[in-house]
Design a protein around this motif. Structure first.
Motif, PDB file in Angstrom:
ATOM      1  N   GLU A   1      41.667   9.186 -26.066  1.00  0.00           N
ATOM      2  CA  GLU A   1      41.608   7.767 -25.715  1.00  0.00           C
ATOM      3  C   GLU A   1      42.852   7.035 -26.200  1.00  0.00           C
ATOM      4  O   GLU A   1      43.414   6.202 -25.487  1.00  0.00           O
TER       5      GLU A   1
ATOM      6  N   TYR B   1      30.874   8.492 -31.968  1.00  0.00           N
ATOM      7  CA  TYR B   1      31.292   8.867 -30.621  1.00  0.00           C
ATOM      8  C   TYR B   1      30.066   9.102 -29.742  1.00  0.00           C
ATOM      9  O   TYR B   1      30.008   8.669 -28.597  1.00  0.00           O
TER      10      TYR B   1
ATOM     11  N   GLY C   1      35.999  12.600 -22.136  1.00  0.00           N
ATOM     12  CA  GLY C   1      37.396  13.013 -22.149  1.00  0.00           C
ATOM     13  C   GLY C   1      37.574  14.503 -22.386  1.00  0.00           C
ATOM     14  O   GLY C   1      38.676  14.954 -22.708  1.00  0.00           O
TER      15      GLY C   1
ATOM     16  N   LEU D   1      42.248  -0.933 -24.997  1.00  0.00           N
ATOM     17  CA  LEU D   1      41.063  -0.192 -25.453  1.00  0.00           C
ATOM     18  C   LEU D   1      39.899  -1.118 -25.776  1.00  0.00           C
ATOM     19  O   LEU D   1      38.809  -0.647 -26.103  1.00  0.00           O
TER      20      LEU D   1
ATOM     21  N   ARG E   1      37.940   6.110 -32.124  1.00  0.00           N
ATOM     22  CA  ARG E   1      38.309   6.486 -30.763  1.00  0.00           C
ATOM     23  C   ARG E   1      38.877   7.903 -30.808  1.00  0.00           C
ATOM     24  O   ARG E   1      39.492   8.293 -31.804  1.00  0.00           O
TER      25      ARG E   1
ATOM     26  N   SER F   1      45.788   7.841 -24.062  1.00  0.00           N
ATOM     27  CA  SER F   1      45.778   7.204 -22.740  1.00  0.00           C
ATOM     28  C   SER F   1      46.475   5.849 -22.726  1.00  0.00           C
ATOM     29  O   SER F   1      46.871   5.363 -21.671  1.00  0.00           O
TER      30      SER F   1
END
Length: 291
Positions: A156, A195, A260, A105, A152, A159
């Motif tokens: 995320e 974000y 996302g 990340l 995050r 993932s």
């Protein structure tokens, strides 16, 4: 300083450590070859205080004995005896997993260290027993990101998690927050503005668009929009994109990829926000676009 026969005087010398040559700084003549470098050869460095070590890994205060151990082995490579029986093996594996997720990340070391500390507390108090380890580690990283003000999204974190589902990570997050009595400041709703800036930057929006998006997101909180904060952020970006000229418009698929959020969800959030668009979009930004 060495005497150079070419320059005929004492001169400064440059050592080429790759070849072991001592080279005259004035004319470039090799004065000595295959020199032996007798200075200390450091192997590792401790991130906390820059204390170099001759051999082995840097000490870790979260491990017993600083994580240092000695292992004796037979000539054929078979391990004969570990002097401390590696009591921190589970912690070491967990810390490596957190480090791998952090690297994927692109997170800073302070976030990784906070996640390690969080898991150490859970392990010491036996609060991790019976829990999905991968989900627990991912949740530690998720909370650490928000506490360090580098949030995050759950998607995320998912993932890079090793097979843990978003539902499992969410449950693990609630478990950690309950056990450690963490405040609501770790919730993503408190950091949606962070974000927004990251999403806008990834889409290549200019500073005016980023500022307008943050103001619009803040204004949207005055209305009863029953959508997740990330979905609303994606919808705000989509609205601003529709107001821009063709050269600055961002395709829905690009916004979905960066945030996302599924395209259908963005459209649904956009539909909910549309009736309030005139109130949430700053007037100065409309003037900026028309000018």
């Amino acid at each position: 300083m060495l005497y150079c026969s070419e320059c005929c005087f004492q001169t400064d010398v440059v050592f080429d450590h790759s070849t072991g040559d001592a080279v005259c700084n004035s004319c470039g003549l090799v004065l000595e070859s295959h020199c032996i470098d007798e200075t200390t050869e450091w192997r590792t460095f401790d991130d906390s205080n820059h204390d170099p070590n001759r051999v082995g890994a840097a000490t870790n205060p979260l491990l017993s004995g600083g994580g240092l151990s000695t292992v004796m082995a037979k000539p054929n490579g078979e391990v004969l005896r570990g002097l401390n029986n590696d009591p921190d093996r589970g912690l070491i594996m967990a810390f490596k997993t957190i480090e791998t997720m952090s690297d994927r990340l692109g997170l800073v070391p302070t976030i990784k260290n906070r996640a390690n500390e969080m898991y150490k507390i859970l392990e010491d108090r036996k609060w991790s027993k019976g829990r999905n380890l991968d989900a627990l580690l991912a949740a530690c990283l998720y909370i650490a990101c928000t506490q360090e003000e580098k949030p995050r999204t759950l998607k995320e974190i998912f993932s890079v998690a090793n097979g843990a589902s978003k539902k499992e990570i969410g449950k693990a997050k609630e478990h950690i927050m309950k056990q450690l009595k963490l405040s609501e400041m770790t919730q993503q709703e408190k950091h949606t503005g962070d974000y927004m800036r990251r999403f806008c930057s990834a889409l290549g929006l200019n500073n005016q668009a980023i500022k307008a998006a943050q103001e619009a997101l803040h204004k949207s909180q005055e209305f009863d929009i029953r959508r997740s904060p990330v979905s609303i952020a994606a919808a705000v970006i989509y609205i601003l994109s529709q107001l821009s000229d063709d050269s600055n418009k961002k395709p829905l698929k690009d916004i979905a990829a960066v945030t996302g959020v599924a395209p259908a969800t963005i459209k649904g959030s956009y539909k909910d926000l549309s009736p309030h668009a005139s109130e949430i979009i700053p007037n100065w930004y409309r003037i900026y676009l028309s000018g």
